[in-house]
Design a protein around this motif. Structure first.
Motif, PDB file in Angstrom:
ATOM      1  N   UNK A   1      -7.156  10.340  15.681  1.00  0.00           N
ATOM      2  CA  UNK A   1      -6.562   9.487  14.648  1.00  0.00           C
ATOM      3  C   UNK A   1      -7.475   8.321  14.276  1.00  0.00           C
ATOM      4  N   UNK A   2      -6.973   7.468  13.388  1.00  0.00           N
ATOM      5  CA  UNK A   2      -7.581   6.188  13.002  1.00  0.00           C
ATOM      6  C   UNK A   2      -8.849   6.344  12.184  1.00  0.00           C
ATOM      7  N   UNK A   3      -8.660   6.911  11.019  1.00  0.00           N
ATOM      8  CA  UNK A   3      -9.746   7.089  10.061  1.00  0.00           C
ATOM      9  C   UNK A   3      -9.626   6.034   8.963  1.00  0.00           C
TER      10      UNK A   3
ATOM     11  N   UNK B   1       0.039   9.145  16.207  1.00  0.00           N
ATOM     12  CA  UNK B   1       0.446  10.504  15.833  1.00  0.00           C
ATOM     13  C   UNK B   1       0.775  10.566  14.341  1.00  0.00           C
ATOM     14  N   UNK B   2       1.037   9.411  13.710  1.00  0.00           N
ATOM     15  CA  UNK B   2       1.306   9.347  12.261  1.00  0.00           C
ATOM     16  C   UNK B   2       0.252   8.482  11.591  1.00  0.00           C
ATOM     17  N   UNK B   3      -0.946   8.436  12.167  1.00  0.00           N
ATOM     18  CA  UNK B   3      -1.993   7.526  11.732  1.00  0.00           C
ATOM     19  C   UNK B   3      -2.379   7.717  10.266  1.00  0.00           C
ATOM     20  N   UNK B   4      -2.543   8.961   9.842  1.00  0.00           N
ATOM     21  CA  UNK B   4      -2.936   9.231   8.453  1.00  0.00           C
ATOM     22  C   UNK B   4      -1.801   8.863   7.503  1.00  0.00           C
ATOM     23  N   UNK B   5      -0.577   9.160   7.892  1.00  0.00           N
ATOM     24  CA  UNK B   5       0.562   8.807   7.038  1.00  0.00           C
ATOM     25  C   UNK B   5       0.599   7.299   6.821  1.00  0.00           C
TER      26      UNK B   5
ATOM     27  N   UNK C   1      -7.028 -10.457   4.825  1.00  0.00           N
ATOM     28  CA  UNK C   1      -7.443  -9.842   3.577  1.00  0.00           C
ATOM     29  C   UNK C   1      -6.647  -8.543   3.407  1.00  0.00           C
ATOM     30  N   UNK C   2      -6.138  -8.270   2.211  1.00  0.00           N
ATOM     31  CA  UNK C   2      -5.301  -7.068   2.042  1.00  0.00           C
ATOM     32  C   UNK C   2      -5.989  -5.781   2.500  1.00  0.00           C
ATOM     33  N   UNK C   3      -7.311  -5.687   2.301  1.00  0.00           N
ATOM     34  CA  UNK C   3      -7.987  -4.435   2.666  1.00  0.00           C
ATOM     35  C   UNK C   3      -8.009  -4.218   4.184  1.00  0.00           C
ATOM     36  N   UNK C   4      -7.827  -5.282   4.968  1.00  0.00           N
ATOM     37  CA  UNK C   4      -7.752  -5.116   6.429  1.00  0.00           C
ATOM     38  C   UNK C   4      -6.570  -4.233   6.841  1.00  0.00           C
ATOM     39  N   UNK C   5      -5.577  -4.133   5.963  1.00  0.00           N
ATOM     40  CA  UNK C   5      -4.418  -3.283   6.289  1.00  0.00           C
ATOM     41  C   UNK C   5      -4.855  -1.847   6.528  1.00  0.00           C
ATOM     42  N   UNK C   6      -5.954  -1.438   5.891  1.00  0.00           N
ATOM     43  CA  UNK C   6      -6.416  -0.054   6.076  1.00  0.00           C
ATOM     44  C   UNK C   6      -6.973   0.168   7.477  1.00  0.00           C
ATOM     45  N   UNK C   7      -7.411  -0.907   8.136  1.00  0.00           N
ATOM     46  CA  UNK C   7      -7.851  -0.807   9.532  1.00  0.00           C
ATOM     47  C   UNK C   7      -6.656  -0.949  10.483  1.00  0.00           C
ATOM     48  N   UNK C   8      -5.765  -1.881  10.162  1.00  0.00           N
ATOM     49  CA  UNK C   8      -4.670  -2.182  11.092  1.00  0.00           C
ATOM     50  C   UNK C   8      -3.546  -1.139  11.070  1.00  0.00           C
TER      51      UNK C   8
ATOM     52  N   UNK D   1      -2.766   2.689   1.625  1.00  0.00           N
ATOM     53  CA  UNK D   1      -3.677   2.890   0.490  1.00  0.00           C
ATOM     54  C   UNK D   1      -2.901   2.955  -0.824  1.00  0.00           C
ATOM     55  N   UNK D   2      -1.720   3.561  -0.801  1.00  0.00           N
ATOM     56  CA  UNK D   2      -0.912   3.626  -2.031  1.00  0.00           C
ATOM     57  C   UNK D   2      -0.441   2.239  -2.442  1.00  0.00           C
ATOM     58  N   UNK D   3      -0.014   1.443  -1.461  1.00  0.00           N
ATOM     59  CA  UNK D   3       0.436   0.082  -1.774  1.00  0.00           C
ATOM     60  C   UNK D   3      -0.727  -0.727  -2.357  1.00  0.00           C
ATOM     61  N   UNK D   4      -1.895  -0.610  -1.753  1.00  0.00           N
ATOM     62  CA  UNK D   4      -3.064  -1.336  -2.260  1.00  0.00           C
ATOM     63  C   UNK D   4      -3.498  -0.792  -3.625  1.00  0.00           C
TER      64      UNK D   4
END
Lengths: 483, 336
Positions: free
Chosen positions: A163-165, A62-66, A48-55, A72-75
């Motif tokens: 990280x990983x929010x 170290x670049x988790x938020x980026x 599911x496309x929204x799973x990308x926000x978890x993966x 999120x921008x792509x979605x």
């Protein structure tokens, strides 16, 4: 000619191996290898496309938020939604928190300990550098961690954790800020400003951000004790070791533009080459696989129809990293590129005089810390408690989108296509994929491979210290590189 | 100086992972990481992000450990073991050695007095083993919830303990630091570990404990979108009532947790969290009832209590549950 293989290469994020061909006490050729393959682009297909926000944040610690912001921008592009003002400001704050913490981690934990190496034991500046910056034991090493941890309390407040929010969503952020939390953010930022002004710079952030030339920088440096702050300490060592002569880049820079203001980015995006600024021709990005341990090597592809199928590592290639090129050319990304493209006068002057080099890369990062923290204080003030932080939308069954962002280390892009409501393809080009790419089909080396050529190497040095300075000046993130 | 006479050395290796557990560790507070290690009597032999040494200087230490010349007290692995492609381990060759990291780990682990898997990747495979597991990733002693992994079910480190699985994605810094400090101070025995060999110090708790949304949970006042204040179990996939961790009593980065950040718990300390069998952020339901109910509560009771609670939900909670900030404050009592 002799060959040296340097690895494991630490105080970089992730796994890195460098092969050096040395002739006449200088590096003649370098090959940069990423020896770990992660497989995220394969793992995302069919989800599911929204799973990308978890993966995708878990591509990199170290670049988790980026990674979250790019995803999120792509979605968001797929859904046709954008964040309300509060969501935009909170996203800026969270991303800036990560980027500035990363710059700080790089300077204190990854880069400066190089100068405490025993090879410099006879240098007059060595004892002071060792006392301040020695790995684990140095006074600065120990002082920076509490300051950094307190600064990252912004994450606790705005993103739950780092990280990983999952706080960064296509339509904004999940954590609304109440009035008392807004002033708490300002209190945390004030505390961090105090550390930066007292310890890192020994000067007000505004003064640092307004330095407009190398001459102005060095006049300020010369106006007091060279060891009065950690940044002047660096400038002092940079003079002694002539770090401006080390790690020359080719002077072609790219930035997607950083931090959304209501009327455009805080740092303008674009390409800078031969004194000319132009827009990034995103459609001209292609990844060359000729020297990668990947299948489908024959033709470079744009990431919107890129392919990632690992091959059994063989003599054909030498890295799991792809070789992205912009219009067929190598570009350098990162804080130096970002400030160059944005047109900051200090960085433009540094590059005009000495190009991209170890010294200018480190100065650009320090400058960016000052500029971004000033902006963070403004963004926190602009938050409007009570007004929305997040819009919601529906994902279409068929769509294509891209999310471009500036991570601490440079330009990060996600390209995503959806069919039947599932991810059909997901391709990522990370900053260090650009900087640490292997050669392309024309045999043209990547940005670091080029910057290492000519680096002086001492006889008998198995892990040449000069090579370490050059490599770390890019602040590589190998975890992202080999997603 | 530390109170510990015998200081334990620690070797930290990274394999198929993001480095996020190390990054989390660097954020330790009160005290900070280096002070906490010092106080626990832990000496960093080598850590990829912290130590000075590179290349041959590091490899010499590995060789000395293998030859028995250097005693290794604690081996930590962060990241999954990469066994692919085709079992070769070539998806991760330790830089400078030409040898798969999996082979290094197999050689080093039996030399260590204690072995810690830091993070869910190193413990169980974690996110690195998601999406069909193209890299053949596994944990040190587990593959998902099946014992085995790289070292096999029978493996015990020199202390007699199995691999200690400090699971989480990422780990909380103090899950690691307190486990290390306990090992250093008195050692740990098998009763300190749960059935998945995770330290009970944090897995005897549930994420639900201390959740600021508990009042919404009690009255089944549910959020419909992320960012809203209500309980996220009914619609938004929250697994806090089943997830073993103390995230809402310990807090992250001083003041946060997933729930406090406005998004659902994805149960990241659990083997297989990366493949929940449904979309993250959406609750799977049968006949309108969430499938993942609290683990030790009889279902009929839960449903009965739930419908009772729903009937009694105060309007304040109903309205606040679907807002992103408090729109109806609790009533201030009349003067008596």
């Amino acid at each position: 000619m002799s060959r040296r293989v340097v690895g494991p290469f630490n105080r970089v994020e992730g796994d890195l191996e460098i092969t050096l061909d040395v002739e006449g006490a200088k590096v003649r050729e370098a090959r940069v290898s990423a020896p770990l393959y992660r497989g995220f682009e394969q793992m995302l297909v069919g989800r599911d496309p929204s799973d990308a926000l978890v993966y995708t944040p878990r591509i990199c610690g170290i670049c988790s938020v980026a990674q979250s912001v790019a995803s999120a921008r792509a979605l968001g592009m797929l859904m046709g939604i954008a964040a309300p003002d509060n969501g935009r400001l909170a996203t800026n704050l969270v991303l800036a928190n990560e980027n500035v913490a990363d710059h700080l981690t790089h300077f204190y934990l990854f880069f400066m300990p190089d100068f405490t190496d025993s090879i410099y034991a006879h240098a007059p500046w060595h004892a002071a550098a060792a006392a301040r910056f020695a790995a684990v034991k140095g006074a600065a090493t120990r002082a920076v961690l509490p300051a950094r941890a307190e600064f990252l309390r912004l994450m606790g407040l705005l993103a739950g954790k780092w990280p990983h929010s999952l706080a960064i969503q296509p339509g904004g952020t999940t954590r609304a800020v109440a009035a008392q939390e807004r002033v708490r953010l300002l209190a945390l930022l004030h505390g961090f400003r105090g550390f930066l002004e007292a310890t890192l710079f020994g000067a007000e952030l505004e003064m640092v951000s307004e330095l407009d030339s190398d001459a102005a920088l060095m006049a300020w440096f010369a106006a007091g004790d060279p060891l009065r702050s950690d940044f002047t300490h660096f400038l002092h060592i940079a003079e002694a070791l002539q770090l401006a002569r080390l790690g020359q880049g080719r002077g072609r820079f790219m930035s997607y533009g950083a931090y959304d203001e209501h009327d455009g980015p805080l740092f303008q995006g674009g390409v800078w080459q031969d004194g000319v600024h132009s827009a990034v021709p995103v459609e001209a990005i292609a990844e060359d696989l000729s020297h990668s341990w990947l299948e489908y090597r024959s033709t470079p592809r744009h990431p919107c129809d890129g392919v990632t199928v690992p091959a059994v590592p063989d003599g054909h290639g030498y890295s799991w990293c792809k070789a992205p090129r912009l219009g067929g050319q190598v570009v350098e990304v990162g804080a130096l590129a970002r400030q160059m493209v944005d047109g900051h006068p200090l960085v433009r002057d540094l590059v005009a005089r000495g190009g991209a080099n170890v010294r200018s890369r480190v100065i650009a990062r320090a400058l960016e810390i000052a500029r971004v923290v000033i902006a963070m204080e403004r963004w926190a003030k602009e938050l409007r408690p009570g007004e929305p932080f997040c819009h919601h939308g529906e994902l279409p069954d068929i769509a294509q989108g891209a999310g471009l962002v500036e991570a601490a280390r440079g330009s990060l892009g996600h390209w995503l296509s959806v069919r039947n409501g599932r991810i059909h393809n997901y391709q990522i080009i990370a900053p260090t994929t650009w900087n640490f790419s292997p050669r392309d089909a024309d045999g043209v080396p990547g940005a670091l491979e080029q910057a290492l050529v000519g680096t002086p190497v001492h006889e008998g040095e198995s892990n040449p210290i000069t090579v370490q300075h050059v490599v770390r000046s890019f602040d590589p993130c190998m975890a992202c590189t080999v997603h | 100086m530390s109170a510990h006479e015998h200081r334990l050395n620690l070797l930290w290796l990274q394999s198929g992972g993001c480095g996020g557990c190390s990054m989390s560790l660097l954020g330790a507070e009160a005290p900070s990481l280096l002070t906490a290690l010092d106080g626990a009597g832990i000496e960093v032999l080598w850590h990829p992000a912290l130590s000075a040494e590179n290349g041959t200087d590091v490899l010499d230490r590995f060789e000395r450990i293998l030859r028995g010349e250097l005693v290794l007290d604690i081996l930590c692995l962060e990241g999954a073991v990469m066994r692919g492609p085709g079992g070769s381990g070539l998806f991760h060759v330790l830089a400078g050695t030409g040898r798969p990291m999996a082979a290094w780990l197999e050689a080093l682990a039996p030399r260590a007095r204690h072995v810690l898997a830091v993070g869910s990747c190193a413990a169980f495979g974690g996110i690195s083993s998601g999406g069909g597991n193209p890299t053949e990733a596994c944990g040190l002693q587990y593959e998902g919830d099946e014992p085995g992994g790289l070292l096999g079910e029978a493996f015990h480190s020199r202390s007699g303990l199995p691999v200690v699985n400090v699971a989480g994605c990422p780990v909380h810094p103090n899950w690691v630091l307190e486990t290390l400090a306990q090992l250093s101070l008195d050692g740990l025995d098998a009763t300190a570990l749960d059935p998945l060999n995770r330290p009970r110090s944090y897995t005897d708790h549930l994420v639900h404990h201390g959740c600021p949304r508990n009042e919404f949970y009690e009255y089944k006042a549910s959020a419909e979108h992320m960012s809203e204040l209500g309980c996220m179990m009914e619609h938004l996939g929250c697994m806090g009532t089943q997830a073993h961790a103390d995230c809402n009593t310990r807090l992250w980065n001083g003041e946060g947790s997933c729930l406090r950040g406005g998004f659902a718990c994805i149960n990241c300390t659990r083997p297989g969290f990366e493949e929940p069998g449904h979309v993250f952020g959406l609750t799977r339901k049968i006949a309108g009832i969430p499938v993942g109910l609290p683990t030790d509560m009889p279902k009929a009771w839960y449903v009965a209590l739930g419908s009772l609670a729903k009937a009694a939900t105060p309007p304040r909670l109903k309205q606040n549950a679907v807002a992103d900030h408090i729109v109806v404050p609790p009533k201030t009592g009349d003067k008596t």
